[in-house]
Design a protein around this motif. Structure first.
Motif, mmCIF file in Angstrom:
data_model
loop_
_atom_site.group_PDB
_atom_site.id
_atom_site.type_symbol
_atom_site.label_atom_id
_atom_site.label_comp_id
_atom_site.label_asym_id
_atom_site.label_seq_id
_atom_site.Cartn_x
_atom_site.Cartn_y
_atom_site.Cartn_z
ATOM 1 N N THR A 1 0.836 -1.189 0.000
ATOM 2 C CA THR A 1 0.000 0.000 0.000
ATOM 3 C C THR A 1 0.876 1.247 0.000
ATOM 4 O OG1 THR A 1 -0.122 -0.048 2.414
ATOM 5 C CG2 THR A 1 -1.853 -1.202 1.208
ATOM 6 N N HIS B 1 -8.087 -2.510 -3.358
ATOM 7 C CA HIS B 1 -8.061 -1.057 -3.158
ATOM 8 C C HIS B 1 -9.435 -0.439 -3.386
ATOM 9 C CE1 HIS B 1 -3.716 -1.164 -2.805
ATOM 10 N NE2 HIS B 1 -3.634 -1.802 -3.956
ATOM 11 N N GLN C 1 -11.858 -1.109 -0.446
ATOM 12 C CA GLN C 1 -11.623 -0.304 0.751
ATOM 13 C C GLN C 1 -12.349 1.037 0.704
ATOM 14 O OE1 GLN C 1 -10.032 -1.657 3.317
ATOM 15 N NE2 GLN C 1 -9.654 -3.481 2.083
ATOM 16 N N ASN D 1 -10.196 0.296 -9.515
ATOM 17 C CA ASN D 1 -9.034 0.369 -8.638
ATOM 18 C C ASN D 1 -8.538 1.823 -8.593
ATOM 19 O OD1 ASN D 1 -6.543 0.220 -7.386
ATOM 20 N ND2 ASN D 1 -5.845 -1.573 -8.538
ATOM 21 N N ILE E 1 -5.895 3.065 -7.417
ATOM 22 C CA ILE E 1 -4.441 3.219 -7.550
ATOM 23 C C ILE E 1 -4.056 3.493 -9.001
ATOM 24 C CG2 ILE E 1 -2.207 2.109 -7.180
ATOM 25 C CD1 ILE E 1 -3.773 2.799 -4.609
ATOM 26 N N SER F 1 -0.891 -1.881 -10.703
ATOM 27 C CA SER F 1 -1.518 -2.521 -9.545
ATOM 28 C C SER F 1 -2.561 -3.548 -9.983
ATOM 29 C CB SER F 1 -2.176 -1.446 -8.668
ATOM 30 O OG SER F 1 -2.958 -2.026 -7.651
#
Length: 318
Positions: free
Chosen positions: A24, A88, A91, A97, A99, A116
């Motif tokens: 992370t 990700h 969350q 994603n 990221i 990622s």
């Protein structure tokens, strides 16, 4: 001993663990939650995953019900499970994603040295491609959609019939048999010789109990039909569509539907109208061809040209 990430299970055992796929932003390692159910008897291997898109939670709703009920002493073969693929996005309750701003189900078969999403896709595909069958649990994001299963390899693919059989066995009632975009697991799996389906378990914010139950029943059908569990699968003929007609709003305003999800419509039938906030009709949209109301937007307000609904077309039963 069967290993998936840190989960290790001998025959007749179940184990959970993590499949490490990177770090992370604070430099801490992170891993996807995985499980191995290693049957007491030899048999096929099934790979199941959920939450490829971070806001599609019905799949993990299925797994949290099914996995605790599976007794490895009664199972022939092995079941590998990734409960949350798009770590990700999950969350932060987003679809893509955050990221790399990527839709995970466009990243398969992945790349061990890539972005990622590509790294996660690579790690999960390594497990999926060693299975005999793949079930990739999805839903229609947060829009409204019927429970259905997608066969994405295309009708000319050498594994089309095997994928179509797997879709029928899952038994959601509806099947979309249409070649999917590059990067989908349901495209990459068959290319590696593994029959793969993409159940789309309705569409909801959070999870929907009825669609979760459809997924639970579908997984048990697969386990019974392919010999992982004793007993018979419970499914019937499936209604199959070969594609979609998509409809947008010709005017801005508020949408009111004239048909419900799953309704059959004929060419010329009213689908929806757009009104002002005072109920004054601004436009009416009718079906261009025969089909089934498959998917629709959840919120009523629309701008000109905004997506409203999809009609499944070229419908048959198999």
């Amino acid at each position: 001993m069967t290993t998936f990430g840190t989960a290790e299970a001998a025959p007749g055992e179940t184990a959970t663990g993590r499949l490490e796929v990177g770090e992370t932003r604070d430099g801490a390692a992170f891993g996807l939650p995985v499980a191995v159910i290693n049957g007491a008897e030899d048999g096929k291997t099934l790979y199941v995953q959920a939450v490829s898109d971070g806001d599609e939670l019905n799949g993990v709703g299925v797994l949290r019900r099914v996995v605790p009920r599976l007794d490895p002493a009664e199972i022939s073969g092995t079941i590998l499970v990734t409960a949350i693929v798009n770590y990700h996005a999950f969350q932060v309750a987003r679809h893509r994603n955050p990221i790399d701003d990527t839709k995970m189900n466009r990243a398969y078969p992945g790349d061990a040295e890539g972005t990622s999403s590509e790294r996660i896709a690579h790690a999960t595909f390594e497990a999926a491609s060693r299975a005999d069958l793949i079930v990739d649990l999805h839903q229609g994001s947060t829009s409204r959609m019927i429970d259905e299963v997608r066969v994405r390899c295309g009708r000319r693919h050498r594994l089309h019939e095997e994928c179509l059989e797997l879709a029928k066995v899952f038994g959601a009632g509806y099947v979309l048999d249409q070649k999917g975009p590059d990067g989908q697991l349901a495209r990459a799996g068959p290319d590696e010789g593994v029959p793969t389906i993409d159940p789309e378990l309705g569409g909801s914010v959070g999870w929907d109990e009825a669609s979760v139950q459809t997924g639970v029943d579908g997984l048990y059908n697969v386990l019974a039909h392919y010999g992982f569990l004793p007993g018979d699968a419970n499914y019937g003929d499936q209604t199959r569509a070969a594609g979609f007609d998509q409809y947008g709003a010709p005017r801005g305003g508020l949408v009111e539907f004239a048909a419900d999800l799953g309704d059959r419509v004929q060419s010329g039938d009213p689908l929806f109208e757009v009104t002002t906030p005072f109920g004054e009709r601004k436009a009416e949209v009718t079906a261009e061809e025969n089909g089934i109301l498959w998917r629709s937007r959840r919120l009523p307000q629309v701008a000109t040209g905004e997506y409203v609904c999809s009609i499944g077309v070229d419908v048959d039963t198999y």
